[in-house]
Design a protein around this motif. Structure first.
Motif, mmCIF file in Angstrom:
data_model
loop_
_atom_site.group_PDB
_atom_site.id
_atom_site.type_symbol
_atom_site.label_atom_id
_atom_site.label_comp_id
_atom_site.label_asym_id
_atom_site.label_seq_id
_atom_site.Cartn_x
_atom_site.Cartn_y
_atom_site.Cartn_z
ATOM 1 N N SER A 285 13.991 -4.042 31.412
ATOM 2 C CA SER A 285 12.580 -4.187 31.047
ATOM 3 C C SER A 285 12.292 -3.470 29.738
ATOM 4 C CB SER A 285 11.684 -3.628 32.152
ATOM 5 O OG SER A 285 11.815 -4.373 33.347
ATOM 6 N N GLY A 286 12.895 -2.290 29.552
ATOM 7 C CA GLY A 286 12.707 -1.563 28.304
ATOM 8 C C GLY A 286 13.247 -2.321 27.111
ATOM 9 N N GLU A 287 14.345 -3.034 27.322
ATOM 10 C CA GLU A 287 14.930 -3.821 26.237
ATOM 11 C C GLU A 287 13.990 -4.942 25.811
ATOM 12 O OE1 GLU A 287 18.496 -6.493 26.796
ATOM 13 O OE2 GLU A 287 19.453 -4.849 25.713
ATOM 14 N N ILE A 288 13.292 -5.534 26.759
ATOM 15 C CA ILE A 288 12.323 -6.590 26.437
ATOM 16 C C ILE A 288 11.198 -6.030 25.580
ATOM 17 C CG2 ILE A 288 10.734 -8.297 27.402
ATOM 18 C CD1 ILE A 288 12.474 -8.175 29.987
ATOM 19 N N VAL A 289 10.722 -4.834 25.931
ATOM 20 C CA VAL A 289 9.666 -4.189 25.139
ATOM 21 C C VAL A 289 10.159 -3.923 23.726
ATOM 22 C CG1 VAL A 289 8.166 -2.177 24.969
ATOM 23 C CG2 VAL A 289 8.653 -3.166 27.206
ATOM 24 N N LEU A 290 11.388 -3.418 23.599
ATOM 25 C CA LEU A 290 11.950 -3.138 22.279
ATOM 26 C C LEU A 290 12.038 -4.401 21.435
ATOM 27 C CD1 LEU A 290 14.881 -0.645 22.986
ATOM 28 C CD2 LEU A 290 12.695 -0.155 21.908
ATOM 29 N N MET A 291 12.476 -5.492 22.032
ATOM 30 C CA MET A 291 12.586 -6.753 21.303
ATOM 31 C C MET A 291 11.253 -7.154 20.697
ATOM 32 S SD MET A 291 14.882 -9.050 23.910
ATOM 33 C CE MET A 291 16.567 -8.637 24.320
ATOM 34 N N THR A 292 10.199 -7.066 21.501
ATOM 35 C CA THR A 292 8.888 -7.526 21.060
ATOM 36 C C THR A 292 8.317 -6.624 19.977
ATOM 37 O OG1 THR A 292 8.522 -8.364 23.295
ATOM 38 C CG2 THR A 292 6.603 -8.224 21.864
ATOM 39 N N ILE A 293 8.407 -5.310 20.170
ATOM 40 C CA ILE A 293 7.852 -4.376 19.183
ATOM 41 C C ILE A 293 8.663 -4.406 17.899
ATOM 42 C CG2 ILE A 293 7.398 -1.947 18.714
ATOM 43 C CD1 ILE A 293 6.795 -1.570 21.667
ATOM 44 N N LEU A 294 9.981 -4.475 18.016
ATOM 45 C CA LEU A 294 10.843 -4.491 16.840
ATOM 46 C C LEU A 294 10.582 -5.729 15.983
ATOM 47 C CD1 LEU A 294 13.161 -2.916 15.482
ATOM 48 C CD2 LEU A 294 14.755 -4.349 16.737
ATOM 49 N N GLY A 295 10.393 -6.879 16.630
ATOM 50 C CA GLY A 295 10.140 -8.096 15.874
ATOM 51 C C GLY A 295 8.719 -8.156 15.346
ATOM 52 N N GLY A 296 7.761 -7.694 16.127
ATOM 53 C CA GLY A 296 6.358 -7.739 15.719
ATOM 54 C C GLY A 296 5.489 -8.248 16.850
ATOM 55 N N ALA A 297 4.924 -7.325 17.639
ATOM 56 C CA ALA A 297 4.076 -7.722 18.765
ATOM 57 C C ALA A 297 2.823 -8.416 18.259
ATOM 58 C CB ALA A 297 3.700 -6.494 19.593
ATOM 59 N N GLY A 298 2.446 -9.475 18.949
ATOM 60 C CA GLY A 298 1.260 -10.219 18.572
ATOM 61 C C GLY A 298 1.500 -11.302 17.547
ATOM 62 N N THR A 299 2.707 -11.364 16.987
ATOM 63 C CA THR A 299 3.055 -12.440 16.056
ATOM 64 C C THR A 299 3.803 -13.527 16.814
ATOM 65 O OG1 THR A 299 5.182 -11.434 15.455
ATOM 66 C CG2 THR A 299 3.242 -10.765 14.181
#
Length: 410
Positions: A285-299
């Motif tokens: 689950s933490g890896e999923i969060v990292l993926m989204t924030i690293l790429g750009g959450a909300g984009t």
């Protein structure tokens, strides 16, 4: 297709990246020293797009509503288990398995979402984490009881020769397939000089599905429903004062996000018919969060980039061992070579998480908008330089000399 020009351009870019991945991810000849950085082999490309689907779905919840879930891996695991059970009971055809994965994950997300969304902020995050860990414990031990073995515990659920497979018949592959087309097979292997490009059935099925769900996410982002989710993220209290109840919208976003995760789990099982409890751990689950924030959450494209970035590090940098490092620094004197290997060793191989952590800190510190913001800054930089060059080419004429008129033939 109901998309404006910028969204259509974005969809075309993602389509080019996904469909042309065997070329894009193999930039180095197979016999060169840099070939170890190639990522154009089927297993890794499949993970790129499958985890891209997972991150796109998570972004619908976190990026639009601001609700941070630490338990999304539970839906990934449930989807995988559902797909493998479909293989065991009916046949190896991947379509029913994928469909069941989405349905089961959706029903499971209704249960978890209904309870968790009674709270917000950190309390919501802790509730989802608790549900995910309970799901992991159930899959790992309770549901592996021999009397009703649903998960097969730490060994993982897989298909055996004695399973019913009611609709399986001779002539069909004994591996996951799409109406007889085996997912693990390659439909084309192309050699061009020193380069080799592999086109895999399973990868292109995953890529097409990713393009479909990416298109759906664009439509959702631009819809009135997406606007309501943004309002929830902006100021939920103010939304309550207008008389609108945000709970049905957030629950719907949670369910859609869970179904995306179930779809990703079903695709993972379709590429490799094995489901294990480790897919439901809190680290996943933490890896999923990292993926989204690293790429750009909300984009829109950010989660896809983040998923590809992390999976590339996980699969490429983790394979760099001391032997490879000694090859890199072989041109140096022996003492200097050993020193450089000693310095670089903690950041590769088993220590690739350290490199990823440093990169994540740098991105969060200097690029709060993730990799998408970094790309936008680069584009804006070159645009400003181009505009400056255009301005420099203009030379003022203080004496106002008349310009020459071009000759026009009568």
């Amino acid at each position: 297709m109901g998309l404006n020009k910028s969204d259509m351009t974005l969809l075309v870019v993602v389509a080019i990246l996904a469909l042309g991945a065997p070329f894009i991810l193999n930039p180095f000849p197979v016999d060169s020293g840099m070939a170890q950085f190639n990522a154009g082999y089927p297993d890794l490309m499949q993970r790129f797009v499958i985890f891209g689907i997972l991150a796109i779905g998570f972004n619908i919840l976190f990026g639009l509503t601001g609700y941070l879930s630490f338990g999304h891996a539970a839906f990934l695991g449930v989807g995988s288990y559902a797909a493998v059970w479909m293989f065991k009971l009916l046949s190896y055809n991947v379509l029913p398995a994928i469909a069941l994965s989405v349905v089961v994950a959706g029903l499971f997300s209704v249960l978890i979402g209904y309870v968790s969304l009674r709270r917000s902020g950190i309390y919501f995050s802790i509730l989802t984490l608790a549900f995910a860990q309970m799901s992991f414990a159930l899959a790992y031990s309770v549901l592996s009881n021999p009397k009703f073995n649903l998960t097969n515990g730490e060994t993982g659920l897989q298909v055996y020769a004695g399973d019913p497979q009611i609709f399986h018949r001779e002539g069909l592959p004994d591996v996951p397939h799409l109406f007889g087309i085996a997912m693990r097979d390659n439909f084309l292997e192309l050699k061009m000089g020193g380069w080799e490009f592999t086109f895999n059935n399973g990868y292109y099925l995953c890529a097409i599905i990713m393009l479909a769900v990416f298109y759906l996410s664009i439509r959702l982002f631009r819809s009135p429903f997406g606007l309501m989710l943004r309002a929830v993220k902006s100021n939920q209290n103010r939304l309550n004062y207008t008389g609108l109840n945000p709970k049905p919208y957030t629950l719907a976003a949670f369910i859609i996000s869970g179904m995306y995760a179930g779809l990703a789990g079903g695709l993972l099982a379709s590429m490799d018919p094995l489901a294990g409890a480790e897919r439901m751990q809190w680290t996943a689950s933490g890896e999923i969060v990292l993926m989204t924030i690293l790429g750009g959450a909300g984009t829109l494209i950010g989660p896809v980039l983040g998923a590809g970035f992390i999976k590339y590090f996980e699969n490429i940098f983790s394979k760099i061992n001391d032997n490879v490092l000694h090859q890199w620094f072989a041109f140096m004197p022996d003492g200097m070579e050993d020193f450089m290997v000693f310095i670089v060793h903690p950041f590769v191989g088993k220590g690739w998480h350290l490199t990823l952590g440093i990169l994540f800190m740098l991105v969060v510190t200097f690029l709060p908008g993730g990799l998408v913001e970094g790309g936008q800054r680069v584009i804006n930089f070159f645009r400003k330089r181009g505009k400056k060059n255009d301005d420099d080419s203009y030379k003022p004429d203080p004496e106002h000399h008349p310009k020459e008129t071009p000759h026009v033939a009568e």
